[in-house]
Design a protein around this motif. Structure first.
Motif, short mmCIF file in Angstrom:
data_model
loop_
_atom_site.label_atom_id
_atom_site.label_comp_id
_atom_site.label_asym_id
_atom_site.label_seq_id
_atom_site.Cartn_x
_atom_site.Cartn_y
_atom_site.Cartn_z
N TYR A 287 -1.43 -12.53 -3.25
CA TYR A 287 -1.34 -11.15 -2.78
C TYR A 287 -2.55 -10.39 -3.24
O TYR A 287 -2.97 -10.50 -4.39
CB TYR A 287 -0.07 -10.50 -3.31
CG TYR A 287 0.08 -9.06 -2.87
CD1 TYR A 287 0.61 -8.76 -1.61
CD2 TYR A 287 -0.33 -8.02 -3.68
CE1 TYR A 287 0.72 -7.45 -1.20
CE2 TYR A 287 -0.22 -6.71 -3.28
CZ TYR A 287 0.31 -6.42 -2.02
OH TYR A 287 0.42 -5.12 -1.61
N GLU B 36 0.83 -1.20 0.00
CA GLU B 36 0.00 0.00 0.00
C GLU B 36 0.87 1.26 0.00
O GLU B 36 0.60 2.20 -0.74
CB GLU B 36 -0.91 0.02 1.23
CG GLU B 36 -1.94 -1.10 1.28
CD GLU B 36 -2.97 -0.99 0.15
OE1 GLU B 36 -3.09 0.09 -0.47
OE2 GLU B 36 -3.66 -1.99 -0.12
N ALA C 35 -4.01 -0.83 10.19
CA ALA C 35 -4.55 -2.02 10.81
C ALA C 35 -3.51 -3.14 10.87
O ALA C 35 -3.50 -3.95 11.79
CB ALA C 35 -5.78 -2.50 10.05
N LEU C 36 -2.62 -3.18 9.87
CA LEU C 36 -1.68 -4.30 9.77
C LEU C 36 -0.37 -4.05 10.51
O LEU C 36 0.34 -5.00 10.85
CB LEU C 36 -1.39 -4.60 8.30
CG LEU C 36 -2.62 -5.08 7.50
CD1 LEU C 36 -2.35 -5.08 6.02
CD2 LEU C 36 -3.03 -6.47 7.99
N ARG D 290 -8.63 3.55 1.93
CA ARG D 290 -8.65 2.21 2.44
C ARG D 290 -7.22 1.67 2.61
O ARG D 290 -6.92 0.96 3.55
CB ARG D 290 -9.45 1.31 1.50
CG ARG D 290 -10.26 0.25 2.22
CD ARG D 290 -10.96 -0.67 1.26
NE ARG D 290 -11.94 -0.01 0.40
CZ ARG D 290 -13.16 0.36 0.79
NH1 ARG D 290 -13.54 0.18 2.02
NH2 ARG D 290 -14.00 0.90 -0.07
N GLY D 291 -6.35 2.09 1.70
CA GLY D 291 -4.93 1.66 1.77
C GLY D 291 -4.32 2.10 3.10
O GLY D 291 -3.68 1.31 3.80
N LEU E 253 -5.67 0.10 5.89
CA LEU E 253 -5.03 -1.21 5.93
C LEU E 253 -3.67 -1.15 6.60
O LEU E 253 -3.32 -1.97 7.45
CB LEU E 253 -4.86 -1.75 4.50
CG LEU E 253 -6.07 -2.44 3.88
CD1 LEU E 253 -5.74 -2.91 2.48
CD2 LEU E 253 -6.48 -3.62 4.75
N VAL F 10 -9.56 -7.07 8.17
CA VAL F 10 -9.32 -5.69 8.61
C VAL F 10 -9.93 -4.69 7.64
O VAL F 10 -10.26 -3.58 8.02
CB VAL F 10 -7.82 -5.37 8.83
CG1 VAL F 10 -7.23 -6.30 9.87
CG2 VAL F 10 -7.03 -5.45 7.54
N ASP G 128 -4.22 -6.38 -2.46
CA ASP G 128 -4.22 -5.17 -1.64
C ASP G 128 -5.41 -4.29 -2.00
O ASP G 128 -6.33 -4.75 -2.68
CB ASP G 128 -2.88 -4.43 -1.73
CG ASP G 128 -2.60 -3.88 -3.11
OD1 ASP G 128 -3.53 -3.86 -3.94
OD2 ASP G 128 -1.43 -3.49 -3.36
N SER G 129 -5.41 -3.06 -1.55
CA SER G 129 -6.61 -2.24 -1.68
C SER G 129 -7.04 -2.04 -3.13
O SER G 129 -8.22 -1.81 -3.40
CB SER G 129 -6.40 -0.90 -0.99
OG SER G 129 -5.27 -0.26 -1.52
#
Lengths: 1394, 98
Positions: free
Chosen positions: B56, A1311, A1370-1371, A1363-1364, A1367, B86, B58-59
């Protein structure tokens, strides 16, 4: 022939380089070497390796040693290129005698040679050059094992060898700092150091500016004594003056033409070039001289060489300047101390020295005058001359003594309220006859003042008489005027004259001691120049001022102002008003003045009396009318008569007796025995007439008491009693009375008996009087103790020393001058011991601290012996005391200086030296507070150091800050005292500005007169030490730079951290090293070693072993083989025996470490869970102990996120502690720091393991954490993401992360990278994005940096970017985004879970 | 160069349309993925998006899944569990962790 053999040269010898091309184009077939196809495969391979390698390499063909070389070799060949396929003997003619035999031996024996830093003089750039080479000749075998050629990998080490040598020379030079005490010595040290460095400085000469002429003088040269003379007809000598004038260096390139051959140093050939450099003075000052430095003919005078010579000049200048500064400071300190000593000695000695002979002149003279009364006029005249001059001398000595008393603070002033107008008028009248005889008008205008003035009568007398005597001396006509009045609430006395006046330029020095105004008309040439100075001091003691106004040729006015009241005077010196009378002091003044005038007749001379006989009137007294009957020729009124003390309780009787006696004697009448005893003890009584029957103390007891006291034992006593009869009179006489008179008695009888007794006493006391005079004139204090230890007799000197006078006698133990046990227990105890000695031994001496009456502490030395009183048989102690405070302080000063020097010599840095000085000062003075304040040149808040470390300036109390600030106003090394807060301080030069020292004394031990001088001296010493320490600091920098220059590598592979620290005391480089070598297969060679010994020799051995080990790691198959080969090498290097080495080869991918240890302490491996283990395998002996013996090897895989520490014993070895304890401590420290970033851990280790006072051996260590950080840089394009992810995924696997967490990290990083790419595309397409990832035992840290601006998440317009970020947060546990002008950096951290 | 991704469409025995993805999904190929999902979503019923072979995500890929959350049924490997959880996707659509 196989297909391979027919390959074209292009495929056989690929490469784009010049030599590859030349080899391909070379007509091999036509050469003796033949066509490549005919060569053995090994030769072709060797040549291929050679041509494609970037190491300088040569391939030789047997048998005539023709050779080929690669591009990297070109610079080494210089102008000899091209030389392809030519015989070595032809091309390398100049060194063939060295390398030829080596090559031949390789061809013959098939064994490789190894040469390290071999000196090969070479002519490759048009001059004979000093070059160094490290190389190995290896044989090239064909398939049959025949040696067909040789292969050489060469490394030119000239730069390093010469560089190390120059650094060593500079260090040698730098090491001389702080040792030279004179400029000559400094120059000698420079010359000696440069002689040792003759390889780089074959000839040197220091020329210094002469302090006398300003011209340049040759101060030292290297080699010693060399002083080349310019050739006749040549271009001249050195451009010394020019360099000195311009301050710019000059290069001289025509040395041979100027001087012929200069010394060539160790290179042998005469130098061709030299530089002449200015020697800069202390910051900003003009150059102190110039230095000539010849450059070795063996090296070109390039930029590096010039820099080196520049540094030599700077070091030289520092040494010379250091010596100059030392001399100046030393001189200043010595001058101060000397001045102080001289002054003290002068005043305390001279007055006493004069007194003794004077007493011995004046005493007999008095007798002589009396006896000569009937003699010849002429003889009497002569005696009078002697007498008058004796008086004058006495006056001078008294004045000097006054001075010394004022100086020593021992002036026994007694301020009493005085009617100044009456007293001054009375004093002035003493001079009236003299002034009038000089034909001058004398006006005395002394109207009554509104209130009395507190004066010491004796001192005021001296003030007025000195001023009058001065006026009379310089006035020839007109008038002298004495006027008293009140101005501005002060009493003002003006003494004006119409005399010669004082020139304006002399006015400032008028009150200066010993200063006499030259060439002025006066009545007398005599004068000591201290009269006015004394007047000023005396007026000062009264809290007053004196000023003078004068017009040359018109006259002078002296104005004295005194305050009323007594608030300005010390309370303990105030006294009740005493009898008003002009004392004997006046006499000498008038006598002296009269002598300046023409003598009208002898009859007019005023009566004279011996001024110092005051307390012993029995010598030369008598009533005028009793003169005939007495048979003695004494004149003078009743005032000068003997003093008779009458004691009777009956007032009528007392009056009657007084009336009878008063015409002839001075009579004091008291009502009882006690009063009589007190009066007699004052020492003013010549005879006592006492009634027997009195209340309190009767006559008999009085006699007994008088006889018991040495001071009064000699006073004759005449007892009067109403009790007649033999028995009564016998009783009286037995008690010690001299005579006995029964009432009633006739007046005649009484007078006759008084006279007879006085006369008898005079005869009898003649001896006693002499004894008293002698004792009084003793330079040393004198005392007598009775058998109970009470002090019963003292002299004036004793009073001077201790402040306790005869009025307090007897002084029983414990004496009032003993220090109180509560204030100074130690001194009290010493006094007690001294007293025990005094009473216990028959004779002896001791030195004790005592308290002067005014409270200041002094040291006295006493010598005593036991004497039996001839009358009573009592054992008396008679002794002398001497004030040894000054000597004591001198000794203490020496001791303090020594102690301070010792403390300072141990200080290795400037802050260290300051702290040591504070300790020493605090200890010396038992101060309540001691501070050092550094004022840096650039301003800003001063730095404050206390004994326990740093303080903050603004935290100091306001008053203390003010007092310390004020110190800066004084010149350096001039101590200044402050009243509130009470303290003493001094300022001195500090390498960064100024340093103020501030001491506040223990209230029980206030500072004395000597303390400022001592502080000044100590401060001078500290200044020196700071300068030295500053130089040490700089040397330390040089040493570190040097070691780091020798140590490599410049760039560490990732995942490593290293440290090297030289020993702290003495500051020395050493033989420890670390090294990492990146091997061609991606593995990393790791070396940590420790050569025996210290200093440059160890560093040199270290350098050689390090280079060899590097080369061997590249060649050998593993650590064991590397160390085995290093064993053989070490056996050839003196000093390398017993070196310990840890050598390992690490695969940074897998963490697999293969290692071997040559007697080295075990490596420490700290696991992520905190467990530590020692790498104890692969151990064998230190280097060169058993050369040729195979060495073992061990293997350990460094687990993920564990930390490896390899170190030298300096890190863990401490005296009186087993090595294992040190290793355990280090293991605990690494284990404890496993969660810290590697560099931080390195800092922490260095601090945690440092012994108090710094490392006493040098320390090297190397840290590795597996895996090393990941660093990826990629263009901001989305197509790169997969590749980056791949690298990160692999790295995370090496970190042994749980898969789910690894995936989380991967997404978070993805991200961040995606964001960076978006910015990159938007603002700067194609910009680089950088991803770094580091691991600790329990954490990960990732950063993604780009050059764009972070896009504020806006869920409305671009939901997935927002959202990235969600994330990422959150991670990962911690995410920070830093957007600046340079771009955006995302920093993410997370802890690793299981 | 784009990231490796294979997309296949098919139907389950019960006729439910399935989109099977294998490889990695990031911003470089998210467009492809989005197009595939949009093309495969049936007029009625749900599309099974099988991410079992996706390593993989991702967003960039999640946005597509969010867009069609109500029309899809996800089958994902355990590895993608945390990301899907999440991101909140598991609350909007059915996710079977394979």
């Amino acid at each position: 022939m196989s297909a391979e053999h027919t390959e074209s040269p292009g495929r056989l010898f690929p490469g784009k380089g010049e030599m590859a091309r030349r080899v391909r184009d070379y007509p091999w077939a036509a050469s003796p070497v033949g066509d490549p196809a005919s060569w053995p495969e090994s030769m072709r391979t060797a040549l291929r390796i050679c041509l494609t390698s970037r190491f300088p390499m040569i391939v030789w063909w047997a048998p005539d040693l023709r050779f080929a070389y690669n591009d990297a070799y070109l610079p080494l060949l210089g102008t000899k290129h091209p030389a392809l396929a030519r015989p070595g003997a032809e091309v390398w003619g100049d060194i063939w005698h060295i390398v030829g035999p080596m090559l031949e031996s390789v061809l013959e024996t098939g064994e490789a040679t190894w040469s390290e830093d071999l000196l090969l003089p070479m002519d490759r750039h048009g001059y004979w050059e000093e070059t160094y080479w490290t190389y190995s000749y290896s044989p090239i075998h064909d398939d049959c094992g025949t040696v067909r050629g040789a292969f050489t990998a060469v490394n030119e080490t000239t730069e390093r060898v010469v560089g190390e040598r120059r650094l060593a020379a500079l260090q040698d030079l730098g090491a001389q700092a702080g040792t030279a005490r004179t400029v000559g010595e400094a120059c000698g040290l420079v010359a000696a150091a440069l002689e040792r460095a003759s390889a780089d400085v074959p000839y040197a000469a220091v020329h210094l500016r002469s302090p006398d002429t300003g011209g340049l003088v040759l101060a030292a040269s290297s080699p010693a004594g060399a002083d080349p003379v310019p050739l006749p007809g040549g271009p001249g000598g050195w451009p010394l003056e020019e360099v000195l004038r311009t301050g710019r260096a000059a290069t001289v390139g025509d040395l041979a033409a100027r001087f012929g051959e200069l010394p060539g140093g160790s290179w042998g050939r005469p130098p061709a070039e030299a530089v002449v450099l200015p020697l800069p003075g202390e910051t900003g000052a003009e150059p102190v001289g110039v230095i000539v430095l010849a450059a070795s003919a063996g090296r070109a005078l390039d930029e590096a060489y010039r820099t080196f010579l520049d540094l030599v000049a700077q070091h030289t200048a520092a040494l010379v300047n250091g010596a100059v500064a030392y001399q100046v400071q030393q001189h200043r300190a010595e001058e101060l101390a000397e001045l102080d000593r001289a002054k003290t000695a002068f005043f305390s000695n001279i007055s006493h020295e004069f007194r003794t002979p004077l007493t011995l002149i004046m005493g007999p003279l008095e007798e002589l005058r009396a006896e000569l009364s009937g003699f010849d006029e002429h003889v009497r005249e002569q005696v009078e001359v002697i007498h008058r001059n004796g008086l004058r001398m006495g006056r001078l000595v008294t004045t000097l003594l006054d001075f010394s008393r004022i100086e020593a603070g021992r002036m026994q002033a007694r301020y009493e309220p005085v009617d100044l107008s009456v007293f001054t008028a009375e004093l002035a009248s003493v001079f009236r006859s003299a002034v009038e005889r000089a034909g001058l008008a004398f006006e005395v205008d002394c109207p009554p003042l509104p209130q009395p003035v507190h004066l010491d009568r004796g001192m005021w007398e001296k003030v007025v008489l000195n001023l009058l005597s001065n006026a009379l001396k310089f006035t020839f006509d007109g008038a002298i005027r004495v006027a008293l009045g009140t101005e501005d609430g002060q009493a003002v006395l003006r003494v004006s004259d119409t005399g010669t006046g004082i020139a304006a330029e002399e006015m400032p020095r008028l009150f200066e001691r010993f200063h006499r105004i030259p060439n002025v008309r006066s009545r007398s040439e005599e004068g000591s120049g201290i009269g006015l100075a004394l007047v000023q001091e005396l007026v000062g003691l009264h809290g007053g001022t004196i000023t003078a106004d004068s017009v040359e040729g018109a006259g002078t006015v002296f104005t004295v102002r005194l305050p009323f009241g007594h608030a300005h005077l010390p309370a303990d010196r105030l006294a009740e008003p005493g009898p008003a009378a002009v004392s004997a002091t006046a006499e000498p003044f008038v006598q002296e003045a009269l002598r300046w005038l023409p003598r009208p007749s002898a009859a007019q001379e005023p009566p004279e009396g011996p001024p110092w006989a005051g307390r012993h009137p029995q010598e030369g007294d008598g009533g005028p009318d009793g003169a005939a009957q007495d048979g003695t020729a004494r004149d003078g009124g009743a005032r000068q008569g003997a003093r008779v003390l009458v004691a009777d309780d009956n007032a009528d009787m007392r009056e009657y007796l007084a009336r009878l006696l008063e015409p002839r004697y001075r009579v004091t009448a008291v009502p009882d025995g006690l009063a009589a005893l007190a009066e007699a003890r004052l020492g003013r009584t010549d005879l006592v007439v006492s009634d027997v029957m009195m209340p309190g103390m009767g006559g008999l007891e009085l006699v007994a008491a008088l006889r018991a006291d040495p001071r009064t034992a000699g006073i004759p006593v005449l007892l009067l009693s109403a009790r007649a009869g033999e028995e009564a009179s016998i009783e009286g006489l037995e008690a010690g009375a001299d005579d006995y008179l029964v009432k009633p008695f006739s007046a005649q009888d009484l007078l006759a008996r008084v006279r007879t007794n006085l006369e008898l006493a005079r005869v009898r006391n003649h001896h006693a009087g002499w004894r008293a005079a002698m004792v009084a004139s003793l330079q040393e204090g004198f005392f007598v103790c009775d058998s109970d230890g009470a002090v019963v007799e003292i002299n004036t000197a004793f009073t001077d020393i201790l402040g306790y006078g005869p009025e307090g006698l007897p002084y029983p133990p414990q004496y009032p001058w003993w220090p109180a046990p509560s204030v100074d227990p130690e001194a009290h105890e010493r006094a007690g011991e001294a007293y025990a000695q005094l009473m216990g031994d028959r004779r002896g001496s001791f030195t004790v601290p005592v308290l002067h009456r005014d409270g200041h502490r002094i040291w006295v030395a006493a010598t005593f012996s036991t004497v039996e009183d001839p009358e009573t048989g009592e054992q008396m102690r008679v002794g002398t005391v001497r004030d040894v405070t000054a000597e004591r302080f001198a000794a203490q000063r020496e001791a303090a200086l020594t102690a301070m020097s010792v403390r300072l010599s141990q200080a290795s840095s400037v802050p260290d030296a300051v702290r040591a000085a504070l300790d020493a000062l605090g200890g010396l003075w038992h101060t309540r507070s001691v501070l050092a304040v550094t004022w840096r040149g650039g301003g800003g808040e001063p730095a404050v150091t206390g004994p326990d470390g740093g303080l903050r300036w603004q935290d100091l109390p306001e008053q203390r800050r003010r007092a310390v600030e004020a110190l800066r106003g004084h010149p350096p090394l001039h101590p200044a005292a402050s009243e509130d807060p009470a303290g003493l301080g001094v300022t001195l030069d500090h390498p960064e500005g100024l340093l103020s020292l501030w001491l506040e004394p223990d209230p029980a031990r206030p500072f004395g007169d000597e303390d400022p001088t001592l502080l000044g001296l100590l401060a001078g010493h500290l200044g020196q030490a700071l300068r030295r320490a500053h130089q040490t600091d700089q040397q330390r920098e040089v040493a570190l730079t040097l070691q780091r220059a020798i140590l490599g590598p410049d760039r560490l592979p990732s995942g490593f951290a290293v440290r090297y620290e030289p020993a702290t005391r003495p500051l020395e480089v050493g033989g420890d090293w670390y090294d990492t070598v990146e091997l061609p297969d991606g593995r990393i060679g790791i070396v940590v070693g420790d050569c025996v010994g210290r200093g440059l020799s160890a560093a040199t051995v270290m350098g050689q072993l390090r280079s060899a080990c590097r080369a061997l790691l590249l060649q050998a198959s593993g650590p064991a083989e590397t160390l085995t080969s290093l064993d053989r090498f070490a056996a050839l290097v003196p000093g390398a025996l017993c070196t310990t080495v840890f050598c390992g080869i690490l695969d940074p991918g897998s963490g697999r470490l293969v290692y071997s240890s040559a007697g080295h302490p075990p490596g420490i491996l700290a696991h992520p869970d905190g467990r530590t283990e020692l790498l104890e395998g692969g151990r064998s002996t230190p280097l060169a102990v058993r050369p040729g013996h195979p060495r073992p090897e061990a293997e350990r895989t460094v687990p993920a996120r564990s930390t490896l520490l390899l170190y030298t014993d300096g890190l863990v070895e401490r005296r009186r502690r087993p090595l294992t304890a040190g290793v355990d401590q280090a293991a605990a420290a690494v284990g404890g720091g496993r969660g810290a970033p590697l560099e931080e851990l390195a800092v922490r280790l260095m601090e945690r393991l440092a012994p108090e006072g710094g490392y006493d051996d040098d320390v090297a260590f190397l840290l590795y954490r597996h895996p090393g950080p990941l660093e990826v840089s990629f263009p901001a394009e989305s197509g790169r993401l997969a590749q980056v992810r791949g690298a990160l995924r692999e790295w995370l696997a090496r970190c042994d992360l749980p898969p789910r967490q690894a995936q989380g990290v991967l997404v978070a990083a993805g991200e961040a990278c995606a964001n960076a790419i978006e910015h990159g595309h938007r603002d700067h397409p194609g910009q680089q994005v950088r991803l770094t990832a580091t691991a600790t035992a329990d954490g990960l840290r990732l950063t993604v940096a780009d050059s764009g601006r972070w896009k504020t998440p806006d869920p409305g317009s671009n939901a997935h970017r927002g959202r990235g970020l969600t994330l990422m947060r959150a991670l990962m546990q911690q995410v920070t985004i830093d957007t600046g002008d340079g771009g955006t950096t995302v920093d993410m951290q997370t802890r690793i879970g299981r | 160069m784009t990231t490796r991704l294979r997309l296949d469409t098919g139907r389950r025995p019960d006729g439910t349309p399935v989109l099977t993805a294998a490889g990695e999904i990031d911003m470089s190929n998210a467009g492809e993925f989005t197009a595939a999902v949009a093309g495969a979503v049936p007029a009625s019923g749900r599309l099974v998006v099988d991410l079992t072979a996706v390593e993989y995500l991702d967003s960039a890929g999640l946005i597509t899944l969010f867009t069609h959350a109500e029309r899809i049924h996800l089958v994902a490997p355990a590895l993608l569990g945390p990301v899907l959880t999440v991101s909140g996707l598991t609350e909007l659509t059915t996710v079977d962790i394979a």
